[in-house]
Design an enzyme around this catalytic site. Structure first.
Site, PDB file in Angstrom:
ATOM      1  CG  HIS A   1     -30.231  24.954  14.051  1.00  0.00           C
ATOM      2  ND1 HIS A   1     -29.814  24.272  15.121  1.00  0.00           N
ATOM      3  CD2 HIS A   1     -31.035  23.715  13.597  1.00  0.00           C
ATOM      4  CE1 HIS A   1     -30.336  22.650  15.227  1.00  0.00           C
ATOM      5  NE2 HIS A   1     -31.194  22.547  14.075  1.00  0.00           N
TER       6      HIS A   1
ATOM      7  CG  HIS B   1      -2.159  -0.051   1.134  1.00  0.00           C
ATOM      8  ND1 HIS B   1      -2.846   1.463   0.773  1.00  0.00           N
ATOM      9  CD2 HIS B   1      -3.053  -0.274   1.056  1.00  0.00           C
ATOM     10  CE1 HIS B   1      -4.093   1.809   0.209  1.00  0.00           C
ATOM     11  NE2 HIS B   1      -4.758   0.476   0.594  1.00  0.00           N
TER      12      HIS B   1
HETATM   13  C1  LIG Z   1     -11.641   9.988   2.683  1.00  0.00           C
HETATM   14  C2  LIG Z   1     -10.661   9.188   2.900  1.00  0.00           C
HETATM   15  N1  LIG Z   1      -9.662   8.824   4.417  1.00  0.00           N
HETATM   16  C3  LIG Z   1      -8.693   8.569   3.801  1.00  0.00           C
HETATM   17  C4  LIG Z   1      -7.858   8.450   2.723  1.00  0.00           C
HETATM   18  C5  LIG Z   1      -6.150   8.098   2.509  1.00  0.00           C
HETATM   19  N2  LIG Z   1      -6.447   6.027   1.854  1.00  0.00           N
HETATM   20  C6  LIG Z   1      -6.378   6.345   0.788  1.00  0.00           C
HETATM   21  S1  LIG Z   1      -6.112   4.174   0.784  1.00  0.00           S
HETATM   22  C7  LIG Z   1      -6.657   3.983   1.865  1.00  0.00           C
HETATM   23  C8  LIG Z   1      -6.968   2.790   3.256  1.00  0.00           C
HETATM   24  C9  LIG Z   1      -7.028   2.402   2.167  1.00  0.00           C
HETATM   25  O1  LIG Z   1      -7.472   0.703   2.463  1.00  0.00           O
HETATM   26  P1  LIG Z   1      -9.396   0.172   1.649  1.00  0.00           P
HETATM   27  O2  LIG Z   1      -9.670   1.105   1.034  1.00  0.00           O
HETATM   28  O3  LIG Z   1      -9.168  -1.873   1.927  1.00  0.00           O
HETATM   29  O4  LIG Z   1      -8.557   0.185   0.100  1.00  0.00           O
HETATM   30  P2  LIG Z   1      -7.100  -1.276  -0.387  1.00  0.00           P
HETATM   31  O5  LIG Z   1      -6.637  -1.408   0.831  1.00  0.00           O
HETATM   32  O6  LIG Z   1      -7.298  -2.572  -0.424  1.00  0.00           O
HETATM   33  O7  LIG Z   1      -6.393  -0.493  -1.046  1.00  0.00           O
HETATM   34  C10 LIG Z   1      -6.870   5.263   2.872  1.00  0.00           C
HETATM   35  C11 LIG Z   1      -6.473   5.463   4.286  1.00  0.00           C
HETATM   36  C12 LIG Z   1      -8.550   8.512   2.077  1.00  0.00           C
HETATM   37  N3  LIG Z   1      -8.010   8.283   0.337  1.00  0.00           N
HETATM   38  N4  LIG Z   1      -9.465   8.989   1.745  1.00  0.00           N
END
Ligand SMILES: Cc1ncc(C[n+]2csc(CCOP(=O)(O)OP(=O)(O)O)c2C)c(N)n1
Length: 665
Positions: free
Chosen positions: A475, A266
């Site tokens: 509000h 990742h």
């Molecule tokens: C709203 C938001 N919070 C945090 C992130 C940062 N971020 C990018 S990928 C990820 C986690 C990804 O996990 P997952 O959705 O399971 O994707 P995978 O590990 O399968 O690639 C995070 C926290 C983001 N892109 N959007």
């Protein structure tokens, strides 16, 4: 459709996607190889066996929409676009994440052909797809059976992160309620996020049961079983009365021997050693990088030929439909073009001299506009009665009955914003959506994305200041205007009276390159004595309402503060203090005017005072160090409107007093 290739060629095709992504991330030395490597199988099946698209016409109205909600896996999408023949070259892939490339870190709408939505902030794409399915259902209902947009589906790849975000829960609940059966979401169920396995934060719920409870049709399938994935997609498509979620059990970073199945794939490249090991494990040539073998190319050519043939057949059907349905064809074109009458501005001005709350004046404009603009559709987050957003006689959108023009979003502001973006990405409607200005905070992520992506969405945000009264500080917006005006490309318009409200709507309906927020009062606003009501002047965002001979002072006000500011100037005039009055309903529009016009409205030799019942930080750049901003720098209070005007120093007498004191100091 192309024939299904041999197992060996299929594996090659899937590995091509994997290693285009892994090579690009390695070369950029940043990005996420894990998702593309894990989802390559399901993406291959979806794109080659099911998805309807035409690279020669990426915006074909009846294409299937593909949303990569987990936008961090952007290299998956770019690889697919390249292989499918969209205008994304190998060279573009090599420039992944570089300045001005077609392949930015996360997909950006309008930037790369074939990218349907800007995604990356997790959860947004999930809800955007719901908006697309809603738009399809609504327009199809208007056009009747056999119409040329009735066949497409909205597919998305959604991740653990997407499903953890609240906005996806709101949107899923909405889609289940509204029975949006053309949604087919593939859940990349790999049980890994950035911080580790989902067991550390996402184990307490059963996603299948949750989505079933929302009214979705849920299936599970192994992520490497191509026929199983394909059958699940077929079953999802056949289920037209319920949205579908297919849980696809994948392994993140599949093929990278040491890192697969872990969060190590990742947010950073595999690294040279692990990339080499992955290529060896999957029997892939180590060099050249960005390899697309000839037989893979040839296979995709065959796929594209099948897609083109499907498009050609559709085009013939569309032509025949247009001939047999000339009136419906006109309606379709009015949607496709989001067509406005040439005299829209003049028509919306009719009756605008009435004095009332700007939300009420807006309601009258909405209903005039709805008669003139077929693509205009509305909705509110359970506040239609307060926002006065109903298109009267337009009917409600209801489960399975989509012909209406009023959407009941329920109390789901975040999803409402993101669904409106979905509608706007597709461009078949001009959506407006309402809530109280205070709850724009609940909508901020999609508002920002609408501005970033240049979407025509209109926000109707009423109850726009402490003057909403007795509901009190929870509000009463104070800092929202400042925060919203900080978003680039969002036009925030706060009209003062009927004339400005009509002009604000004209602006919002005409403006295609970004969202417009209409900020409206709950309470009646006062009558303005104006030198000119020329619509061209109003369109400049800021203009002189009343000159004052010999004045060395200009007072700027917006919305409900314009009338009390004018009264305050009368009080000052009696004391021999002359001041000009400027109305500035849209600061961004004014700041886009030529410098000499801006100087004409706000002369540099003048002292400047701004009056607005809000935080007002942005007014200092016009007021300057020796200027005055009469605003509100604390939270509001629960009280009747009149008492609040005194308490916050915004009655005409208090405004006059504060200006006098400032001039004297
Ligand atoms: C709203 C938001 N919070 C945090 C992130 C940062 N971020 C990018 S990928 C990820 C986690 C990804 O996990 P997952 O959705 O399971 O994707 P995978 O590990 O399968 O690639 C995070 C926290 C983001 N892109 N959007």
């Amino acid at each position: 459709m192309a024939s299904i290739p041999t197992a060996e060629l299929t594996e090659k095709c899937v590995n091509t996607i994997r290693f285009l992504a892994a090579d690009a991330v390695q070369q950029a030395n940043s990005g996420h190889p894990g998702l593309p490597m894990g989802c390559a199988d399901l993406a291959h099946v979806l794109w080659t066996r099911h998805l309807r698209f035409n690279p020669r016409e990426p915006r074909w109205m009846d294409r299937d929409r593909f949303v990569l909600s987990a936008g961090h896996g952007s290299m998956l999408l770019y690889s697919l676009l390249h292989l499918a023949g969209f205008e994304v070259t190998l060279d573009d892939l090599r420039k992944f994440r570089q300045l001005h490339s077609k392949t930015p870190g996360h997909p950006e709408f309008g930037h790369t052909p074939g990218v349907e939505v800007t995604s990356g902030p997790l959860g947004q794409g999930f809800a955007n797809g719901v908006g697309m399915a809603l738009g399809q259902a609504m327009l199809s209902a208007r056009l009747g059976p056999g119409n040329p947009i009735e066949d497409h589906f909205v597919y998305a790849i959604v991740s653990d992160g997407d499903l953890m975000e609240g906005v996806a829960a709101e949107a899923a609940s909405f889609a289940g309620h509204d029975k949006l059966g053309r949604l087919v979401y593939l859940y990349d169920d790999n049980q890994v996020t950035i911080d580790g396995r989902t067991s550390i934060s996402f184990s307490g719920e059963d996603v299948t049961k949750r989505f079933e409870a929302y009214g979705w049709h849920v299936q599970s399938v192994d992520g490497r079983d191509h026929d199983g994935i394909s059958r699940a997609i077929d079953a999802a498509r056949a289920e037209l009365a319920r949205p579908s979620l297919v849980r696809v059990h994948t392994v993140i970073g599949y093929g990278a021997p040491k890192k697969q199945g872990t969060s190590g794939v990742h947010g950073s490249p595999l690294g040279e050693e692990e990339l080499k090991a992955a290529k060896e494990f999957l029997r892939w040539p180590l060099e050249p990088r960005f390899l697309v073998p000839d037989d893979v190319r040839a296979f995709w050519k065959e796929v594209a030929a099948g897609k083109h043939a499907a498009y050609d057949a559709w085009a013939r059907r569309e032509k025949a439909w247009r001939e047999t349905h000339p009136e419906k064809a006109k309606l379709l074109d009015a949607h496709l073009g989001r067509t406005l009458p040439a005299d829209l501005g003049a028509r919306l001005l009719e009756g605008s001299e009435v004095v009332d709350s700007t939300r009420k004046l807006s309601s009258a404009v909405i209903n005039r506009a709805a008669a003139l603009v077929p693509s205009l559709m509305g909705g509110s987050a359970d506040l239609a009665e307060s926002n006065l957003t109903e298109i009267k006689g337009g009917g409600s959108v209801a489960p399975g009955a989509y012909v209406g023009r009023n959407v009941h979003y329920g109390i789901r502001e975040h999803a409402m914003g993101a669904i409106a973006n979905g509608l706007a990405y597709d461009g078949l409607f001009i959506p407006f959506c309402g809530t109280f200005l205070i709850f724009s905070d609940y909508m901020r992520p999609p508002v920002r994305l609408a501005a970033l992506s240049g979407l025509q969405v209109i926000y109707v945000w009423t109850h726009d200041s402490v003057f909403l009264g007795e509901d009190g500080p929870t509000h009463q917006p104070v800092e929202q205007l400042t925060a919203l005006r900080a978003i680039p490309n969002l036009h925030v318009v706060r009209p003062a009276d009927g004339l400005e409200t009509a002009a604000a709507w004209t602006h919002a309906l005409t403006r295609r390159e970004g969202p417009t927020a209409l900020v409206l009062t709950r309470q009646k606003t006062g009558k303005i004595a104006r030198a000119s009501s020329d619509p061209a002047l109003l369109a400049r965002g800021g203009y002189v309402v009343a000159e004052a001979p010999g004045a060395k002072l200009t007072v700027v006000a917006t919305g409900s503060e314009l009338a009390p500011a004018q009264e305050a100037l009368s009080l000052l005039a009696k004391k021999g203090i002359a001041a000009r009055l400027v109305s500035m309903p849209c600061l961004a529009c004014f700041e886009a005017q030529p410098a000499d016009y801006q100087r004409q409205v706000l002369p540099s030799a003048h002292r400047i005072c701004a009056v607005e019942a809000a935080r007002g930080l942005e007014w200092w750049r016009h007021a300057g160090r020796d200027g005055l901003v009469i605003g509100i720098d604390r939270f509001g209070a629960s009280a009747p409107e009149k008492a609040l005007a005194e308490e916050f120093g915004l009655s005409p007498a208090r405004i006059a007093e504060r200006i006098e004191r400032w001039l004297a100091g």
